[in-house]
Design a protein around this motif. Structure first.
Motif, PDB file in Angstrom:
ATOM      1  N   THR A  22       0.835  -1.199   0.000  1.00  0.00           N
ATOM      2  CA  THR A  22       0.000   0.000   0.000  1.00  0.00           C
ATOM      3  C   THR A  22       0.870   1.249   0.000  1.00  0.00           C
ATOM      4  O   THR A  22       2.059   1.203   0.357  1.00  0.00           O
ATOM      5  CB  THR A  22      -0.909   0.062   1.241  1.00  0.00           C
ATOM      6  N   LYS A  23       0.252   2.353  -0.403  1.00  0.00           N
ATOM      7  CA  LYS A  23       0.871   3.661  -0.194  1.00  0.00           C
ATOM      8  C   LYS A  23      -0.237   4.667   0.055  1.00  0.00           C
ATOM      9  O   LYS A  23      -1.334   4.567  -0.490  1.00  0.00           O
ATOM     10  CB  LYS A  23       1.777   4.071  -1.348  1.00  0.00           C
ATOM     11  N   ASP A  24       0.056   5.613   0.940  1.00  0.00           N
ATOM     12  CA  ASP A  24      -0.911   6.640   1.314  1.00  0.00           C
ATOM     13  C   ASP A  24      -0.691   7.878   0.459  1.00  0.00           C
ATOM     14  O   ASP A  24       0.449   8.245   0.161  1.00  0.00           O
ATOM     15  CB  ASP A  24      -0.754   7.007   2.795  1.00  0.00           C
ATOM     16  N   ARG A  25      -1.794   8.502   0.085  1.00  0.00           N
ATOM     17  CA  ARG A  25      -1.756   9.711  -0.729  1.00  0.00           C
ATOM     18  C   ARG A  25      -2.861  10.652  -0.285  1.00  0.00           C
ATOM     19  O   ARG A  25      -3.869  10.243   0.280  1.00  0.00           O
ATOM     20  CB  ARG A  25      -1.958   9.392  -2.225  1.00  0.00           C
ATOM     21  N   ASP A  26      -2.671  11.923  -0.588  1.00  0.00           N
ATOM     22  CA  ASP A  26      -3.692  12.939  -0.353  1.00  0.00           C
ATOM     23  C   ASP A  26      -4.789  12.771  -1.398  1.00  0.00           C
ATOM     24  O   ASP A  26      -4.503  12.548  -2.575  1.00  0.00           O
ATOM     25  CB  ASP A  26      -3.050  14.320  -0.467  1.00  0.00           C
ATOM     26  N   ALA A  27      -6.047  12.852  -0.993  1.00  0.00           N
ATOM     27  CA  ALA A  27      -7.165  12.685  -1.930  1.00  0.00           C
ATOM     28  C   ALA A  27      -7.930  13.987  -2.148  1.00  0.00           C
ATOM     29  O   ALA A  27      -8.985  13.994  -2.760  1.00  0.00           O
ATOM     30  CB  ALA A  27      -8.115  11.611  -1.413  1.00  0.00           C
ATOM     31  N   THR A  28      -7.381  15.086  -1.643  1.00  0.00           N
ATOM     32  CA  THR A  28      -8.061  16.370  -1.755  1.00  0.00           C
ATOM     33  C   THR A  28      -8.137  16.807  -3.212  1.00  0.00           C
ATOM     34  O   THR A  28      -7.148  16.763  -3.931  1.00  0.00           O
ATOM     35  CB  THR A  28      -7.298  17.444  -0.937  1.00  0.00           C
ATOM     36  N   GLU A  29      -9.340  17.216  -3.629  1.00  0.00           N
ATOM     37  CA  GLU A  29      -9.547  17.725  -4.982  1.00  0.00           C
ATOM     38  C   GLU A  29     -10.174  19.110  -4.880  1.00  0.00           C
ATOM     39  O   GLU A  29     -11.185  19.293  -4.206  1.00  0.00           O
ATOM     40  CB  GLU A  29     -10.468  16.799  -5.780  1.00  0.00           C
ATOM     41  N   ALA A  30      -9.583  20.068  -5.564  1.00  0.00           N
ATOM     42  CA  ALA A  30     -10.037  21.454  -5.479  1.00  0.00           C
ATOM     43  C   ALA A  30     -11.498  21.595  -5.891  1.00  0.00           C
ATOM     44  O   ALA A  30     -12.269  22.319  -5.245  1.00  0.00           O
ATOM     45  CB  ALA A  30      -9.157  22.338  -6.347  1.00  0.00           C
ATOM     46  N   GLY A  31     -11.910  20.934  -6.954  1.00  0.00           N
ATOM     47  CA  GLY A  31     -13.298  21.029  -7.417  1.00  0.00           C
ATOM     48  C   GLY A  31     -14.287  20.519  -6.394  1.00  0.00           C
ATOM     49  O   GLY A  31     -15.363  21.093  -6.202  1.00  0.00           O
ATOM     50  N   GLN A  32     -13.934  19.436  -5.717  1.00  0.00           N
ATOM     51  CA  GLN A  32     -14.821  18.873  -4.704  1.00  0.00           C
ATOM     52  C   GLN A  32     -14.947  19.824  -3.514  1.00  0.00           C
ATOM     53  O   GLN A  32     -16.042  20.028  -2.982  1.00  0.00           O
ATOM     54  CB  GLN A  32     -14.295  17.514  -4.261  1.00  0.00           C
ATOM     55  N   ILE A  33     -13.839  20.434  -3.122  1.00  0.00           N
ATOM     56  CA  ILE A  33     -13.865  21.374  -2.000  1.00  0.00           C
ATOM     57  C   ILE A  33     -14.684  22.610  -2.368  1.00  0.00           C
ATOM     58  O   ILE A  33     -15.506  23.090  -1.579  1.00  0.00           O
ATOM     59  CB  ILE A  33     -12.436  21.746  -1.567  1.00  0.00           C
TER      60      ILE A  33
END
Length: 177
Positions: free
Chosen positions: A81-92
Motif C-alpha cells: 500500500t501507499k498513502d496519498r492525499d485525496a483532496t480535490e479542489a473542485g470537490q472542496i
C-alpha cells in the motif's frame, strides 16, 4: 386435516422441482469485461522461479513508493500500500458552495490508500512459464474519517508501467545485478 398435508406436499414438490434445474449456465460464464480486466492485469514470464518474480515485484513496488504489508511467498501473494492525499479542489469548491447555499456541512475526500496485490501462478503449459497478476485498488476516506470510496484502478497505463518495470527488475534479478 388433509388440506395442510396436501399443501405441504405441493410446496415440497415445487421446491424439489426447482432444485432439479440447478445453476443456469450463464451464471457461471465469465463476462467480456472480466476477461478484458484479467488480460490487462496479467503478464506471463518465461520462468518457473516464483521467488524471483516475487522479489522483483517487491523491488518494483518499493521503487514506486509502496510499503509491503503482507507477503505469503509459499502461496505467491504480495500486498502493498501507499498513502496519498485525496483532496480535490473542485470537490472542496462544490462543498463550500453547497454549504453557503444550504448551511449544510458536506464532507470531502481527504486521504486515500492505493493498494496493490500481486499473485504469481505457475502455468502447466509445458513451457516453464509463470503468470503474474497485479490488481490496483483505491480506498478513500473523507474529512469525517469515513470510508467514502473503494474502487478498482483500471487504467491501462498503470498496468503497462508496472509490468514494464517488473520485466526490467526480473532481468536484473536473473542477472544478479
Amino acid at each position: 386435516m388433509r388440506k395442510p398435508i396436501v399443501a405441504a406436499l405441493a410446496a415440497a414438490s415445487v421446491l424439489l422441482a426447482g432444485c432439479e434445474q440447478g445453476i443456469p449456465p450463464e451464471a457461471l460464464a465469465i463476462s467480456q469485461v472480466s476477461v478484458e480486466k484479467r488480460q490487462l492485469q496479467t503478464r506471463y514470464f518465461e520462468t518457473e522461479d516464483e521467488s524471483l518474480l516475487l522479489n522483483a515485484s517487491v523491488a518494483v513496488l518499493q521503487d514506486l513508493g509502496f510499503t509491503l504489508e503482507e507477503s505469503e511467498t509459499d502461496l505467491g501473494v504480495l500486498l502493498a500500500t501507499k498513502d496519498r492525499d485525496a483532496t480535490e479542489a473542485g470537490q472542496i469548491a462544490g462543498a463550500i458552495l453547497l454549504g453557503v447555499l444550504t448551511g449544510v456541512y458536506v464532507p470531502t475526500d481527504r486521504n486515500q490508500k492505493i493498494r496493490v496485490s500481486v499473485v504469481t501462478r505457475p502455468l502447466d503449459d509445458g513451457r516453464g512459464r509463470t503468470a503474474v497478476r497485479a490488481t490496483f485498488q483505491r480506498l478513500v476516506w473523507d474529512t469525517q474519517g469515513n470510508l467514502s470510496k473503494i474502487e478498482g484502478l483500471n487504467e491501462p497505463e498503470l498496468y503497462q508501467g508496472f509490468f514494464e518495470k517488473l520485466a526490467q527488475s526480473v532481468f536484473l534479478e536473473a542477472q544478479e545485478i
